[in-house]
Write an enzyme that holds these catalytic residues in place. Structure first.
Site, mmCIF file in Angstrom:
data_model
loop_
_atom_site.group_PDB
_atom_site.id
_atom_site.type_symbol
_atom_site.label_atom_id
_atom_site.label_comp_id
_atom_site.label_asym_id
_atom_site.label_seq_id
_atom_site.Cartn_x
_atom_site.Cartn_y
_atom_site.Cartn_z
ATOM 1 N N LYS A 10 31.924 69.792 26.079
ATOM 2 C CA LYS A 10 32.594 71.084 25.962
ATOM 3 C C LYS A 10 31.867 72.184 26.756
ATOM 4 O O LYS A 10 30.711 72.008 27.164
ATOM 5 C CB LYS A 10 32.714 71.442 24.470
ATOM 6 C CG LYS A 10 33.633 70.484 23.690
ATOM 7 C CD LYS A 10 33.807 70.919 22.234
ATOM 8 C CE LYS A 10 34.742 69.978 21.481
ATOM 9 N NZ LYS A 10 34.998 70.424 20.085
ATOM 10 N N TYR A 50 45.089 70.231 22.404
ATOM 11 C CA TYR A 50 44.851 70.396 20.967
ATOM 12 C C TYR A 50 46.131 70.693 20.191
ATOM 13 O O TYR A 50 46.069 71.290 19.100
ATOM 14 C CB TYR A 50 43.825 71.500 20.721
ATOM 15 C CG TYR A 50 42.381 71.041 20.863
ATOM 16 C CD1 TYR A 50 41.854 70.060 20.017
ATOM 17 C CD2 TYR A 50 41.530 71.593 21.815
ATOM 18 C CE1 TYR A 50 40.531 69.642 20.129
ATOM 19 C CE2 TYR A 50 40.196 71.184 21.926
ATOM 20 C CZ TYR A 50 39.710 70.206 21.076
ATOM 21 O OH TYR A 50 38.404 69.795 21.168
ATOM 22 N N ASN A 113 30.662 73.017 19.515
ATOM 23 C CA ASN A 113 29.951 71.848 18.999
ATOM 24 C C ASN A 113 29.791 70.738 20.029
ATOM 25 O O ASN A 113 29.722 69.567 19.694
ATOM 26 C CB ASN A 113 30.591 71.360 17.690
ATOM 27 C CG ASN A 113 32.032 70.934 17.875
ATOM 28 O OD1 ASN A 113 32.564 71.002 18.992
ATOM 29 N ND2 ASN A 113 32.663 70.477 16.807
ATOM 30 N N GLU A 127 45.114 60.911 24.585
ATOM 31 C CA GLU A 127 44.133 61.836 25.166
ATOM 32 C C GLU A 127 43.639 61.348 26.526
ATOM 33 O O GLU A 127 43.453 62.154 27.447
ATOM 34 C CB GLU A 127 42.960 62.019 24.199
ATOM 35 C CG GLU A 127 43.354 62.810 22.952
ATOM 36 C CD GLU A 127 42.241 62.941 21.935
ATOM 37 O OE1 GLU A 127 42.491 63.590 20.904
ATOM 38 O OE2 GLU A 127 41.133 62.411 22.157
HETATM 39 P P1 RTP Z 1 36.891 66.994 18.096
HETATM 40 O O1 RTP Z 1 38.371 66.810 17.840
HETATM 41 O O2 RTP Z 1 36.595 68.152 19.037
HETATM 42 O O3 RTP Z 1 36.206 65.730 18.504
HETATM 43 O O4 RTP Z 1 36.176 67.414 16.731
HETATM 44 P P2 RTP Z 1 36.422 66.877 15.274
HETATM 45 O O5 RTP Z 1 37.420 65.744 15.279
HETATM 46 O O6 RTP Z 1 35.086 66.641 14.682
HETATM 47 O O7 RTP Z 1 37.063 68.164 14.586
HETATM 48 P P3 RTP Z 1 38.599 68.608 14.460
HETATM 49 O O8 RTP Z 1 38.877 68.832 13.006
HETATM 50 O O9 RTP Z 1 39.494 67.687 15.229
HETATM 51 O O10 RTP Z 1 38.571 70.041 15.141
HETATM 52 C C1 RTP Z 1 38.678 70.153 16.549
HETATM 53 C C2 RTP Z 1 37.692 71.191 17.029
HETATM 54 O O11 RTP Z 1 38.084 72.481 16.550
HETATM 55 C C3 RTP Z 1 36.919 73.270 16.354
HETATM 56 N N1 RTP Z 1 36.869 73.679 14.945
HETATM 57 N N2 RTP Z 1 36.627 74.908 14.565
HETATM 58 N N3 RTP Z 1 36.241 77.239 13.023
HETATM 59 C C4 RTP Z 1 36.420 76.073 12.405
HETATM 60 O O12 RTP Z 1 36.377 75.964 11.210
HETATM 61 C C5 RTP Z 1 36.657 74.910 13.229
HETATM 62 N N4 RTP Z 1 36.927 73.698 12.778
HETATM 63 C C6 RTP Z 1 37.058 72.926 13.869
HETATM 64 C C7 RTP Z 1 35.719 72.426 16.719
HETATM 65 O O13 RTP Z 1 35.392 72.667 18.088
HETATM 66 C C8 RTP Z 1 36.257 71.035 16.517
HETATM 67 O O14 RTP Z 1 35.497 70.097 17.240
#
Ligand code: RTP
Ligand code: MG
Length: 139
Positions: A10, A50, A113, A127
């Site tokens: 990122k 997204y 992150n 994706e």
């Molecule tokens: P990713 O899709 O990026 O691999 O991350 P992930 O599965 O661990 O998390 P996901 O729930 O899919 O969320 C996608 C990305 O959104 C951002 N995020 N911000 N502010 C918040 O509470 C929040 N929660 C998620 C993060 O960049 C996350 O990786």
């Protein structure tokens, strides 16, 4: 079973010159890079990537962040690649990430992150095809 997953390094990580360190961790885990490029997404491209999160409260902030600078997108291949890469990344919030994971080491907060990884076989296929065509994939 051999799988492919989509990784994104990122903007927070590319900007801090952490691309090499993250790729070293991926390669040390034994995951093979089968496609890779650096891109700078538009807001529309980040929103498209997204789209599953478009109803979430963090969608606008997340898509602003993801188009704030260049990212490195890669397709990774290996046995159980999806789960292995998510384990290597660590929890979404770095405060909850295990020691030695990419996010524990490098993530700034729950949004900035450092890495993305696909969360299942169907999303991985969608994706990977969002960023790469067949000519851009090896193997
Ligand atoms: P990713 O899709 O990026 O691999 O991350 P992930 O599965 O661990 O998390 P996901 O729930 O899919 O969320 C996608 C990305 O959104 C951002 N995020 N911000 N502010 C918040 O509470 C929040 N929660 C998620 C993060 O960049 C996350 O990786
Ligand atoms: Mg996710």
């Amino acid at each position: 079973m051999s799988e492919r997953t989509l990784s994104i390094i990122k903007p927070d990580a590319v900007e801090r010159n952490l691309t090499g360190a993250v790729l070293k961790m991926i390669q040390d885990e034994g995951l093979k890079v089968v496609a890779m490029k650096m891109i700078h997404m538009t807001k529309e491209q980040a929103q498209g990537f997204y789209a599953v999160h478009r109803e979430r409260p963090f969608f606008d902030s997340l898509t602003d962040f993801m188009c704030s600078g260049p990212v490195v997108v890669a397709a990774l291949e290996g046995d159980d690649a999806i789960a292995r890469y998510r384990k290597l990344m660590g929890a979404t919030n770095p405060d909850n990430a295990d020691e030695g994971t990419i996010r524990k080491l490098f993530a700034l907060d729950v949004e900035k992150n450092t890495v993305h990884g696909s969360d299942g076989p169907e999303t991985a296929a969608v994706e990977i095809s969002y960023f790469f065509n067949r000519l851009e994939m090896v193997g």
